[in-house]
Design an enzyme around this catalytic site. Structure first.
Site, PDB file in Angstrom:
ATOM      1  N   ASN A 275      -6.247  -3.220   2.149  1.00 54.60           N
ATOM      2  CA  ASN A 275      -6.200  -4.682   2.131  1.00 54.60           C
ATOM      3  C   ASN A 275      -7.610  -5.251   2.115  1.00 54.60           C
ATOM      4  OD1 ASN A 275      -3.436  -4.766   2.197  1.00 54.60           O
ATOM      5  ND2 ASN A 275      -3.280  -5.300   4.355  1.00 54.60           N
TER       6      ASN A 275
ATOM      7  N   ARG B 120       0.835  -1.207   0.000  1.00 53.30           N
ATOM      8  CA  ARG B 120       0.000   0.000   0.000  1.00 53.30           C
ATOM      9  C   ARG B 120       0.868   1.256   0.000  1.00 53.30           C
ATOM     10  NH1 ARG B 120      -3.394  -1.746   5.052  1.00 53.30           N
ATOM     11  NH2 ARG B 120      -1.360  -2.701   5.376  1.00 53.30           N
TER      12      ARG B 120
END
EC number: 3.6.1.7
Length: 156
Positions: A37, A19
């Site tokens: 996620n 990320r």
């Protein structure tokens, strides 16, 4: 032309800094949105920006030069452009859970690194032994050659 994409990334993309990596890439291309996620192990990304920038963004999401990240596939679908984001940010879940997962993964990588280090040291030891043997053999041959040269000189 401004576009909005929904992107699903599969592979080893959770617990490996993906990320944050997506944010770095988004900042490079002035792409806005977020990455989070998913429970199934994928990373979901909503990205907005210029069409050309988004194409480059998606290409770079494969993270080919990242040693811990392993992208297997990227699914992209276009959504209506909204323009709701000022920047790109990774969304994180429960701090303790995220830290636990990352710690476990770090331990796995450390174990693998230690195994590789042991194999490397064994290889180095084997190479040193081979070099010592070569040195001994070379010394023996040099002594034989010196005796041969000495014999030739004494006969001449």
């Amino acid at each position: 032309m401004q576009k909005r994409l929904s992107i699903l990334v599969s592979g080893r993309v959770q617990g490996v800094g993906y990320r944050g990596y997506a944010r770095l890439i988004a900042n490079r291309y002035c792409v806005t949105g977020y990455a989070s996620n998913e429970p199934d192990g994928r990373v979901s990304i909503i990205a907005e920006g210029d069409e050309l920038a988004l194409d480059q963004f998606v290409t770079d999401l494969y993270a080919k030069d990242e040693p811990l990240i392993e992208v297997q596939s990227i699914e992209v679908s276009e959504l209506p452009y909204v323009g709701e984001f000022a920047h790109f940010e990774p969304h994180f879940g429960d701090f303790q859970k995220e830290m636990f997962v990352r710690s476990e993964l770090a331990l796995e990588y450390m174990r693998e690194m230690l195994k590789l280090q042991k194999r490397s040291l064994k290889t180095q030891t084997d190479m040193l032994d081979a070099l010592r043997d070569m040195k001994k053999e070379s010394k023996k041959r040099r002594e034989v050659l010196e005796r041969m040269i000495e014999a030739i000189h004494s006969q001449g």
